[in-house]
Design a protein around this motif. Sequence first.
Motif, PDB file in Angstrom:
ATOM      1  N   TYR A  85       0.816  -1.222   0.000  1.00  0.00           N
ATOM      2  CA  TYR A  85       0.000   0.000   0.000  1.00  0.00           C
ATOM      3  C   TYR A  85       0.847   1.268   0.000  1.00  0.00           C
ATOM      4  O   TYR A  85       1.985   1.292   0.467  1.00  0.00           O
ATOM      5  CB  TYR A  85      -0.959   0.019   1.200  1.00  0.00           C
ATOM      6  CG  TYR A  85      -0.299  -0.010   2.566  1.00  0.00           C
ATOM      7  CD1 TYR A  85      -0.060   1.158   3.281  1.00  0.00           C
ATOM      8  CD2 TYR A  85       0.067  -1.228   3.156  1.00  0.00           C
ATOM      9  CE1 TYR A  85       0.527   1.130   4.532  1.00  0.00           C
ATOM     10  CE2 TYR A  85       0.663  -1.270   4.403  1.00  0.00           C
ATOM     11  CZ  TYR A  85       0.897  -0.090   5.095  1.00  0.00           C
ATOM     12  OH  TYR A  85       1.488  -0.122   6.336  1.00  0.00           O
ATOM     13  N   SER A 118      -5.454   6.636  -9.409  1.00  0.00           N
ATOM     14  CA  SER A 118      -6.098   5.900 -10.512  1.00  0.00           C
ATOM     15  C   SER A 118      -5.121   5.685 -11.669  1.00  0.00           C
ATOM     16  O   SER A 118      -5.215   4.689 -12.399  1.00  0.00           O
ATOM     17  CB  SER A 118      -7.350   6.646 -10.986  1.00  0.00           C
ATOM     18  OG  SER A 118      -7.002   7.859 -11.625  1.00  0.00           O
ATOM     19  N   ASN A 148      -2.482   3.022 -10.279  1.00  0.00           N
ATOM     20  CA  ASN A 148      -3.083   1.694 -10.170  1.00  0.00           C
ATOM     21  C   ASN A 148      -3.093   0.940 -11.498  1.00  0.00           C
ATOM     22  O   ASN A 148      -3.177  -0.290 -11.526  1.00  0.00           O
ATOM     23  CB  ASN A 148      -4.503   1.830  -9.630  1.00  0.00           C
ATOM     24  CG  ASN A 148      -4.899   0.682  -8.714  1.00  0.00           C
ATOM     25  OD1 ASN A 148      -6.058   0.406  -8.513  1.00  0.00           O
ATOM     26  ND2 ASN A 148      -3.914  -0.015  -8.161  1.00  0.00           N
ATOM     27  N   LYS A 149      -3.009   1.663 -12.591  1.00  0.00           N
ATOM     28  CA  LYS A 149      -2.949   0.997 -13.905  1.00  0.00           C
ATOM     29  C   LYS A 149      -1.608   0.303 -14.109  1.00  0.00           C
ATOM     30  O   LYS A 149      -1.519  -0.705 -14.807  1.00  0.00           O
ATOM     31  CB  LYS A 149      -3.184   2.026 -15.014  1.00  0.00           C
ATOM     32  CG  LYS A 149      -4.608   2.554 -15.058  1.00  0.00           C
ATOM     33  CD  LYS A 149      -4.749   3.690 -16.069  1.00  0.00           C
ATOM     34  CE  LYS A 149      -6.176   4.262 -16.033  1.00  0.00           C
ATOM     35  NZ  LYS A 149      -6.311   5.456 -16.909  1.00  0.00           N
ATOM     36  N   GLU A 150      -0.551   0.861 -13.505  1.00  0.00           N
ATOM     37  CA  GLU A 150       0.788   0.276 -13.628  1.00  0.00           C
ATOM     38  C   GLU A 150       1.095  -0.691 -12.494  1.00  0.00           C
ATOM     39  O   GLU A 150       1.788  -1.684 -12.684  1.00  0.00           O
ATOM     40  CB  GLU A 150       1.827   1.390 -13.670  1.00  0.00           C
ATOM     41  CG  GLU A 150       3.203   0.910 -14.032  1.00  0.00           C
ATOM     42  CD  GLU A 150       4.127   2.035 -14.468  1.00  0.00           C
ATOM     43  OE1 GLU A 150       5.349   1.868 -14.367  1.00  0.00           O
ATOM     44  OE2 GLU A 150       3.614   3.093 -14.912  1.00  0.00           O
ATOM     45  N   PHE A 151       0.584  -0.395 -11.312  1.00  0.00           N
ATOM     46  CA  PHE A 151       0.790  -1.258 -10.142  1.00  0.00           C
ATOM     47  C   PHE A 151      -0.585  -1.712  -9.658  1.00  0.00           C
ATOM     48  O   PHE A 151      -1.158  -1.125  -8.741  1.00  0.00           O
ATOM     49  CB  PHE A 151       1.555  -0.508  -9.053  1.00  0.00           C
ATOM     50  CG  PHE A 151       2.957  -0.133  -9.419  1.00  0.00           C
ATOM     51  CD1 PHE A 151       4.012  -0.992  -9.145  1.00  0.00           C
ATOM     52  CD2 PHE A 151       3.227   1.062 -10.070  1.00  0.00           C
ATOM     53  CE1 PHE A 151       5.314  -0.654  -9.489  1.00  0.00           C
ATOM     54  CE2 PHE A 151       4.519   1.412 -10.425  1.00  0.00           C
ATOM     55  CZ  PHE A 151       5.568   0.551 -10.145  1.00  0.00           C
ATOM     56  N   LYS A 152      -1.093  -2.753 -10.272  1.00  0.00           N
ATOM     57  CA  LYS A 152      -2.487  -3.161 -10.058  1.00  0.00           C
ATOM     58  C   LYS A 152      -2.733  -3.772  -8.680  1.00  0.00           C
ATOM     59  O   LYS A 152      -3.871  -3.817  -8.214  1.00  0.00           O
ATOM     60  CB  LYS A 152      -2.914  -4.158 -11.140  1.00  0.00           C
ATOM     61  CG  LYS A 152      -2.850  -3.581 -12.551  1.00  0.00           C
ATOM     62  CD  LYS A 152      -3.379  -4.564 -13.572  1.00  0.00           C
ATOM     63  CE  LYS A 152      -3.171  -4.068 -14.998  1.00  0.00           C
ATOM     64  NZ  LYS A 152      -3.747  -2.743 -15.251  1.00  0.00           N
ATOM     65  N   ASP A 153      -1.675  -4.251  -8.028  1.00  0.00           N
ATOM     66  CA  ASP A 153      -1.861  -4.943  -6.750  1.00  0.00           C
ATOM     67  C   ASP A 153      -1.683  -4.024  -5.548  1.00  0.00           C
ATOM     68  O   ASP A 153      -1.720  -4.474  -4.404  1.00  0.00           O
ATOM     69  CB  ASP A 153      -0.888  -6.126  -6.646  1.00  0.00           C
ATOM     70  CG  ASP A 153       0.575  -5.673  -6.645  1.00  0.00           C
ATOM     71  OD1 ASP A 153       0.847  -4.560  -7.140  1.00  0.00           O
ATOM     72  OD2 ASP A 153       1.429  -6.433  -6.152  1.00  0.00           O
ATOM     73  N   LYS A 167      -2.538  -0.731  -3.003  1.00  0.00           N
ATOM     74  CA  LYS A 167      -3.691  -0.003  -2.479  1.00  0.00           C
ATOM     75  C   LYS A 167      -3.267   1.387  -2.012  1.00  0.00           C
ATOM     76  O   LYS A 167      -2.084   1.628  -1.740  1.00  0.00           O
ATOM     77  CB  LYS A 167      -4.322  -0.772  -1.316  1.00  0.00           C
ATOM     78  CG  LYS A 167      -4.972  -2.095  -1.741  1.00  0.00           C
ATOM     79  CD  LYS A 167      -5.504  -2.862  -0.560  1.00  0.00           C
ATOM     80  CE  LYS A 167      -6.356  -4.039  -1.006  1.00  0.00           C
ATOM     81  NZ  LYS A 167      -5.605  -4.980  -1.862  1.00  0.00           N
ATOM     82  N   ASN A 171     -13.213  -0.202  -6.932  1.00  0.00           N
ATOM     83  CA  ASN A 171     -12.143  -1.149  -7.255  1.00  0.00           C
ATOM     84  C   ASN A 171     -11.521  -1.796  -6.016  1.00  0.00           C
ATOM     85  O   ASN A 171     -10.607  -2.612  -6.141  1.00  0.00           O
ATOM     86  CB  ASN A 171     -11.058  -0.473  -8.104  1.00  0.00           C
ATOM     87  CG  ASN A 171     -10.373   0.670  -7.369  1.00  0.00           C
ATOM     88  OD1 ASN A 171     -10.510   0.829  -6.160  1.00  0.00           O
ATOM     89  ND2 ASN A 171      -9.628   1.474  -8.110  1.00  0.00           N
ATOM     90  N   ASN A 209      -9.408  -0.897  -4.003  1.00  0.00           N
ATOM     91  CA  ASN A 209      -7.997  -0.612  -3.760  1.00  0.00           C
ATOM     92  C   ASN A 209      -7.784   0.665  -2.968  1.00  0.00           C
ATOM     93  O   ASN A 209      -6.652   1.078  -2.746  1.00  0.00           O
ATOM     94  CB  ASN A 209      -7.233  -0.522  -5.086  1.00  0.00           C
ATOM     95  CG  ASN A 209      -6.896  -1.894  -5.630  1.00  0.00           C
ATOM     96  OD1 ASN A 209      -7.016  -2.896  -4.926  1.00  0.00           O
ATOM     97  ND2 ASN A 209      -6.486  -1.954  -6.882  1.00  0.00           N
TER      98      ASN A 209
END
Length: 366
Positions: free
Chosen positions: A190, A211, A214-219, A221, A245, A247
């Motif tokens: 996170y 946002s 999160n597209k590059e680091f999807k995991d 939070k 989502n 996250n």
Amino acid sequence: MKIAFNGLIIDEKRAGIGQYGHNLINSLIKKKEGIDYTFFLQEDIKFSYDNIIYRKNYNRSYERIFEEQVSLPTKYNKYDLVHFIDYSSPILPIKVPFITTIHDLSFYKYPQAFTRGSRKIKELLTPISVKRSEIIVTISESTKKDIISYFPDVEDKIRVVYPGKPCFTRVDNNFQIDSVKKMYGIEGKYILAVGTLEPRKNIKSLIRAFSIINKEFKDIKLVLVGKKGWLYDEEFREIKDIEMNNNLIYTDYVRQEHMAALYSGAEVFVYPSFYEGFGLPPLEAMSCGVPVVVSNTSSLPEVVADAGVYCDPNNVKNIAESVISVLGSTSLKKELAKKGIIQSNKFSWDKTAENIISIYKEILKL
């Protein structure tokens, strides 16, 4: 030397000025130096010290301000000096000298970040405090410049005294970190942001930047920690738009004993605030060895120096890119963590207390 210390702004869920006041009181009590302190505190705030006058707990800030303005001024006259740790010294005259700590002038510089009522109170009381204070204490060179820009006649009586770093340090025990994360519903990696939820903290831009991140680091939070502040409804609307989502986690206030673990477990700490008088959360993060990304504005470069990555708080894409640059580089994370600890060690509450006491003595000519 009998000194009255108004710490009524400190409440159980302390943040910002409350945290400053709590740490300063602890440090002053430890040093003593023959000073007879009387602390005015809310009834839930306990210290290992005998001479404390407890008032009720205040549910609303206007209740506290009313008491400070109406009930307390005459009680100060039996002391040699009074210290107010916020802008609101009394309108009613008191017979003894006093000092006022002014943390920032955000209500002048960012009036849109305040409710009309709170802004008007600050605009009424601050000039009175500035004019009547024997000495004005402020917490950064940046805020000193702001005070001078609005009140040029008081430059000679301004003293900059930096706050100290927090008492907690890095937690390396993964079991302890995981236990705290579980309490607040956090799983996995996170990004951490800490601060009262209000427009000045620029939470909306951080959420928009997340946002992109999160597209590059999807995991990963985004964890938001802090009480609800001025105009928080608008910030919450932004949160609700992106919360689907799962996250994004909002913890509300986190108890102080859990903060070191929460900082230590973060991949990066982000603080894209528009304006800060000092900025304790980045200092707290650095003391826990967490890489920080902060705004390039106001006092934050004084606090962070070369130990962080800077971003433009007005540019969502730049905030995202700054965070991504840290997340994507193990070597940069290690370098910032090391520099952060070194930088945080430059700030000491013991030194803060010494400087405040020297101001007391300067006023009383001791």
